[in-house]
Design an enzyme around this catalytic site. Structure first.
Site, mmCIF file in Angstrom:
data_model
loop_
_atom_site.group_PDB
_atom_site.id
_atom_site.type_symbol
_atom_site.label_atom_id
_atom_site.label_comp_id
_atom_site.label_asym_id
_atom_site.label_seq_id
_atom_site.Cartn_x
_atom_site.Cartn_y
_atom_site.Cartn_z
ATOM 1 N N HIS A 66 0.862 -1.186 0.000
ATOM 2 C CA HIS A 66 0.000 0.000 0.000
ATOM 3 C C HIS A 66 0.897 1.235 0.000
ATOM 4 C CE1 HIS A 66 -3.906 -1.893 1.781
ATOM 5 N NE2 HIS A 66 -3.363 -2.665 0.859
ATOM 6 N N GLU A 68 0.896 3.912 1.717
ATOM 7 C CA GLU A 68 1.313 4.375 3.046
ATOM 8 C C GLU A 68 2.496 3.573 3.578
ATOM 9 O OE1 GLU A 68 -1.779 3.512 1.969
ATOM 10 O OE2 GLU A 68 -3.275 4.173 3.422
ATOM 11 N N CYS A 96 -6.324 1.950 5.747
ATOM 12 C CA CYS A 96 -6.949 0.704 6.182
ATOM 13 C C CYS A 96 -6.356 0.307 7.540
ATOM 14 C CB CYS A 96 -6.696 -0.389 5.148
ATOM 15 S SG CYS A 96 -4.954 -0.894 5.038
ATOM 16 N N CYS A 99 -2.492 -0.084 7.403
ATOM 17 C CA CYS A 99 -1.770 1.181 7.272
ATOM 18 C C CYS A 99 -1.930 2.058 8.504
ATOM 19 C CB CYS A 99 -2.222 1.895 6.013
ATOM 20 S SG CYS A 99 -1.765 0.972 4.516
#
Length: 189
Positions: A66, A68, A96, A99
């Protein structure tokens, strides 16, 4: 660091957040080239962008890739340690669970996000991990920065994905559990 040397003011005003979000949006657009969901993140320290990444799950076949997580890894490498307490993470979509957990574990000093994520958001939508008093770090959070623009990027990506061939044969059908009121069919982060 080339374009990442963009300077931002240290006092975290709305204009700085909007400008940093613009850089995250630019980064998010790069994800589309390799079929990833357009989510971008930048890490700002002392007014300078020290890391900028976008989703790379499809590109690398990595479920943890991801924007992040990748940006936080890069920022830690730049700084030389894992504590990011003097950094601000700016991301186009509400993080999410994974993250948001990385934000807390990395002791990120501040979190700024664009659009909320009604399906998987862990910074207020479904969960609120950064505000959980049971955890040892609770960074300040600013949400909704350029949210309309961030949301439009996601809606456009998924509309295009549903209407065109993706190399897997026919158009990608909407997931059975996707609700129509969620990003007009946001299938997956």
């Amino acid at each position: 660091m080339g374009e990442m040397a963009d300077e931002l003011d240290d006092d975290h005003d709305d204009d700085d957040d909007a400008r940093a979000m613009g850089l995250a949006i630019d980064e998010a657009r790069r994800a589309v080239a390799h079929g990833d969901v357009p989510i971008g993140a930048v890490v700002v320290r002392d007014g300078a962008v020290i890391a900028a990444r976008h989703n790379e799950r499809q590109l690398n076949g990595d479920p943890t890739a991801h924007a992040e997580v990748l940006a936080l890894r890069d920022a830690a490498a730049v700084i030389g340690h894992w504590r990011l307490d003097d950094c601000t993470l700016v991301v186009t979509l509400e993080p999410c669970v994974m993250c948001a957990g990385a934000v807390v574990s990395g002791r990120v000093g501040r979190l700024v996000f664009g659009a909320t994520d009604p399906k998987a958001g862990a910074v207020g939508s479904l969960y609120d991990i950064p505000a959980d008093r049971r955890l040892n770090h609770r960074p300040p959070v600013t949400g909704g920065v350029r949210a309309d623009e961030c949301g439009a990027l996601l809606r456009s990506f998924f509309a295009d994905r549903r209407s065109s061939s993706t190399g897997r044969g026919d158009s990608v059908p909407a997931r059975k559990d996707a609700r129509a009121d969620e990003w007009d069919g946001l299938e997956s982060r």
